[in-house]
Design an enzyme around this catalytic site. Sequence first.
Site, PDB file in Angstrom:
ATOM      1  N   GLU A  53       0.831  -1.204   0.000  1.00  0.00           N
ATOM      2  CA  GLU A  53       0.000   0.000   0.000  1.00  0.00           C
ATOM      3  C   GLU A  53       0.867   1.256   0.000  1.00  0.00           C
ATOM      4  OE1 GLU A  53      -2.173  -3.058   2.647  1.00  0.00           O
ATOM      5  OE2 GLU A  53      -0.137  -2.637   1.942  1.00  0.00           O
ATOM      6  N   GLY A 282      14.166 -38.633  -2.233  1.00  0.00           N
ATOM      7  CA  GLY A 282      13.764 -39.931  -2.728  1.00  0.00           C
ATOM      8  C   GLY A 282      12.382 -40.331  -2.239  1.00  0.00           C
TER       9      GLY A 282
END
Length: 346
Positions: A53, A282
């Site tokens: 903002e 893995g």
Amino acid sequence: MTADEKWMQLAIAEARKGVGLTSPNPPVGAVIVKDNKLLGKGWHTQAGKPHAEREAIADTLRRHSPEDLSGATIYITLEPCSSHGRTPPCTEAITTAGIIRVVYGAEDPNPDHAGRAQTLLESMHIAVSTGIGKAECQSLIRAFAKRQTTGLPWVTLKSAMSLDGRITRPPGESQWLTSPESRAYVQQLRFESDAIVTGGNTLRIDDPALTLRSIAAEQLRQKQQPLRMVITRGNRAALPETAQLFNDAYSDRTLVQENGDLMAAMKTLADADCISVLVEAGGTLMAAFLEAGLADEVALFYAPMLSGGPDAAFAGLPNDTHLHHQEYTRIGNDILLRALITPPVL
């Protein structure tokens, strides 16, 4: 598309510039409009720096006079902050600027703050509209929201596999399954993450670097290398001392979690201000994340081959693993599946 939706889409595009850069804050974008014309725009670049903002207000003042802000509308992807933190509250900046309407997409996920901005702004006679582009805005802050509500980071499981679900090829063949384009996309996933996790077995076999590569120089200047964490079922002493993770220029950003404790690993990373974690490991560790209910998303690259290799992408799956919000993308010769994981009933 309504005018509100059009301008919110621009705010969303601004917010996307901050993905991977703002932790532990969320990526947020803002645009300021008056008489259906863009006055200024901005995005949150880094924790501790001005929020979107204030960046949008500053951009407007570089292009226009302060009087032009009077009567304008600001579009923000996230409810503006209303309390003092590392920066002053954005509701204060909005009020001081003379903006008369605030439109935001997602509510603050912190239950102590949710809706507070609307109440405060309306008490100052500023009109507030909410929920414009809500789904996209919520998706942008999903990692931040998870940390706010659970104290844990958002976890994405990334794997590259053949169509028969194998992550390795038979001995003597190339180590690569997927295309160069897919490997470049993985670098973007790393850029968007605060930490990259792998397993002890992967460390021993592949000796991965887990660094940002093939990323534009400007992006690399913006972002510190992500933390790297090795989760091992044993202890640190059993890991190879010669591994790249312990010897390269970023060795001070390598962590080890012993005894395979996934929850402890995620809490450690959350405490280090990580809100987004990428797991590259893995099949055993991948399945363990699913079994523990700690994974939120998958990014699965499928190569157009039947490998027949020895190692599966997921070594045993919980029976109740379901995916939703699936997105399929062609990348090079491969197919990328990104989807959210429905949490198991634990």
